[in-house]
Enzyme design. Sequence first.
Site, PDB file in Angstrom:
ATOM      1  N   ALA A  42      40.375  50.741  35.094  1.00  0.00           N
ATOM      2  CA  ALA A  42      39.675  50.127  33.855  1.00  0.00           C
ATOM      3  C   ALA A  42      40.391  49.043  33.182  1.00  0.00           C
ATOM      4  O   ALA A  42      39.943  47.971  33.504  1.00  0.00           O
ATOM      5  CB  ALA A  42      39.783  51.426  32.714  1.00  0.00           C
ATOM      6  N   ARG A  43      41.691  49.217  32.769  1.00  0.00           N
ATOM      7  CA  ARG A  43      42.374  48.050  32.126  1.00  0.00           C
ATOM      8  C   ARG A  43      43.986  48.206  32.301  1.00  0.00           C
ATOM      9  O   ARG A  43      44.297  49.246  32.077  1.00  0.00           O
ATOM     10  CB  ARG A  43      42.127  47.566  30.646  1.00  0.00           C
ATOM     11  CG  ARG A  43      40.638  46.864  30.593  1.00  0.00           C
ATOM     12  CD  ARG A  43      40.762  45.622  31.194  1.00  0.00           C
ATOM     13  NE  ARG A  43      39.517  44.899  30.936  1.00  0.00           N
ATOM     14  CZ  ARG A  43      38.478  44.683  31.621  1.00  0.00           C
ATOM     15  NH1 ARG A  43      38.472  45.295  32.744  1.00  0.00           N
ATOM     16  NH2 ARG A  43      37.425  44.061  31.403  1.00  0.00           N
ATOM     17  N   ASP A  73      43.958  49.309  40.327  1.00  0.00           N
ATOM     18  CA  ASP A  73      43.043  48.238  40.576  1.00  0.00           C
ATOM     19  C   ASP A  73      43.212  47.182  39.301  1.00  0.00           C
ATOM     20  O   ASP A  73      42.745  46.086  39.409  1.00  0.00           O
ATOM     21  CB  ASP A  73      41.414  48.618  40.722  1.00  0.00           C
ATOM     22  CG  ASP A  73      40.571  47.527  41.042  1.00  0.00           C
ATOM     23  OD1 ASP A  73      41.084  46.842  41.842  1.00  0.00           O
ATOM     24  OD2 ASP A  73      39.559  47.212  40.599  1.00  0.00           O
ATOM     25  N   GLU A 122      47.557  39.772  35.394  1.00  0.00           N
ATOM     26  CA  GLU A 122      46.521  39.280  36.204  1.00  0.00           C
ATOM     27  C   GLU A 122      46.206  37.925  35.929  1.00  0.00           C
ATOM     28  O   GLU A 122      45.991  37.348  34.934  1.00  0.00           O
ATOM     29  CB  GLU A 122      45.363  40.323  35.819  1.00  0.00           C
ATOM     30  CG  GLU A 122      45.521  41.815  35.975  1.00  0.00           C
ATOM     31  CD  GLU A 122      44.239  42.648  35.968  1.00  0.00           C
ATOM     32  OE1 GLU A 122      43.006  42.068  35.726  1.00  0.00           O
ATOM     33  OE2 GLU A 122      44.202  43.535  36.252  1.00  0.00           O
ATOM     34  N   HIS A 168      41.905  44.180  41.228  1.00  0.00           N
ATOM     35  CA  HIS A 168      40.768  44.077  40.214  1.00  0.00           C
ATOM     36  C   HIS A 168      39.495  43.691  40.725  1.00  0.00           C
ATOM     37  O   HIS A 168      38.865  42.719  40.446  1.00  0.00           O
ATOM     38  CB  HIS A 168      41.017  43.346  38.977  1.00  0.00           C
ATOM     39  CG  HIS A 168      40.547  43.568  37.855  1.00  0.00           C
ATOM     40  ND1 HIS A 168      41.204  43.575  36.776  1.00  0.00           N
ATOM     41  CD2 HIS A 168      39.127  44.454  37.557  1.00  0.00           C
ATOM     42  CE1 HIS A 168      40.487  44.178  35.670  1.00  0.00           C
ATOM     43  NE2 HIS A 168      39.203  44.455  36.274  1.00  0.00           N
ATOM     44  N   ILE A 169      38.896  44.708  41.682  1.00  0.00           N
ATOM     45  CA  ILE A 169      37.755  44.378  42.564  1.00  0.00           C
ATOM     46  C   ILE A 169      37.029  45.461  42.325  1.00  0.00           C
ATOM     47  O   ILE A 169      35.871  45.657  43.260  1.00  0.00           O
ATOM     48  CB  ILE A 169      38.017  44.121  43.956  1.00  0.00           C
ATOM     49  CG1 ILE A 169      38.837  45.156  44.566  1.00  0.00           C
ATOM     50  CG2 ILE A 169      38.910  42.961  44.198  1.00  0.00           C
ATOM     51  CD1 ILE A 169      38.903  45.044  46.145  1.00  0.00           C
ATOM     52  N   GLY A 170      36.863  46.145  41.270  1.00  0.00           N
ATOM     53  CA  GLY A 170      36.148  47.474  40.986  1.00  0.00           C
ATOM     54  C   GLY A 170      34.771  47.193  41.135  1.00  0.00           C
ATOM     55  O   GLY A 170      33.777  48.085  41.555  1.00  0.00           O
ATOM     56  N   SER A 171      34.117  45.982  40.585  1.00  0.00           N
ATOM     57  CA  SER A 171      32.594  45.574  40.763  1.00  0.00           C
ATOM     58  C   SER A 171      32.260  44.831  41.814  1.00  0.00           C
ATOM     59  O   SER A 171      31.398  44.153  41.741  1.00  0.00           O
ATOM     60  CB  SER A 171      32.405  45.061  39.366  1.00  0.00           C
ATOM     61  OG  SER A 171      33.192  43.569  39.121  1.00  0.00           O
TER      62      SER A 171
END
Length: 320
Positions: free
Chosen positions: A239-240, A264, A269, A287-290
């Site tokens: 999430a964050r 993630d 960041e 941070h590549i969730g999407s």
Amino acid sequence: MTEKPVLWLPRRVSDATVERACRDYEVILNDDDTPGTPDEIIAMSAKVDAMMPCHSEHFSADVVSRLDPRLKIVANHSVGVDHCDLQALAAKGIVVTNTPDVLSDATAELAMLLMLGAARHAVRGDRLMRTGAWDSWSPSFMVGKQVTGARLGIVGMGRVGRAFAEKARGFDMDIHYFNRTRLSPYQELGATYHESIESLLPVADFLSLHCPATSDTTNLINAERMAAMRDGAILVNTARGALVDEDALLQAIKSEKLAAAGLDCFKTEPGGNPKFADHENIFMLPHIGSATTKTRDAMGFRALDNLDAFFAGKKPRDLL
């Protein structure tokens, strides 16, 4: 002939998004693909009618106060809007939208990857193979935590949380969740609702975070709440980074209160937390969730749909 609105794309979005944007707007691209700085955002506001920022562009109250009146809409290329001071933007008369729905499955897939990787020693195993250090085997070698049939606690049962729950059911996981409001039976699908996060923590073998970052959720998972988790539990966060007290997480990993973590997102960041790198039971991604082609195209098109509606004098679908 009516002039096209001018749109700034501060980051390199998908090729399909750029192609469509250039068809319908006068587009200013950032060929360097570097985050837009506050000064750049302010300067660009005098040149454009719209912006399509990512979470890397920060619209603080100070930045918003200095924006030129020409800027009419900020169509975020993201679901989360914690990089935007929504109150300040509203007071300035600037419309703000986001891109919900389209990235739920991709992010849920990554949460599953992190959960499995953290549970089954993916970091250590990969290192052993890449360095040629795998030179023995025994029944006690690389023994991890089984996901199938385990209890999964989900904090935040929005779109991504529900998508993750759906995928976890394929592993016969027992789903428990905490949410601000209880889901309907149709959406709940047999999951167990907890009225407080405190009642959820002690029952979860795996705890996955899917709530937004707000002033109320900053350091939501802190030392006290980690102490309340089951011994040997695994924490997953797609999430964050603001949701987790990283110092407390390090201590929980060092003390073996938590068996592992899959992350993630981080407080800092890009870059993350360099202290995490010393622990092979912290499985990390940048941070590549999407980050799938299908999802990035869908995010860009959703943002453009919002822009098209706005400039056609209609209410954008994802108005915040």
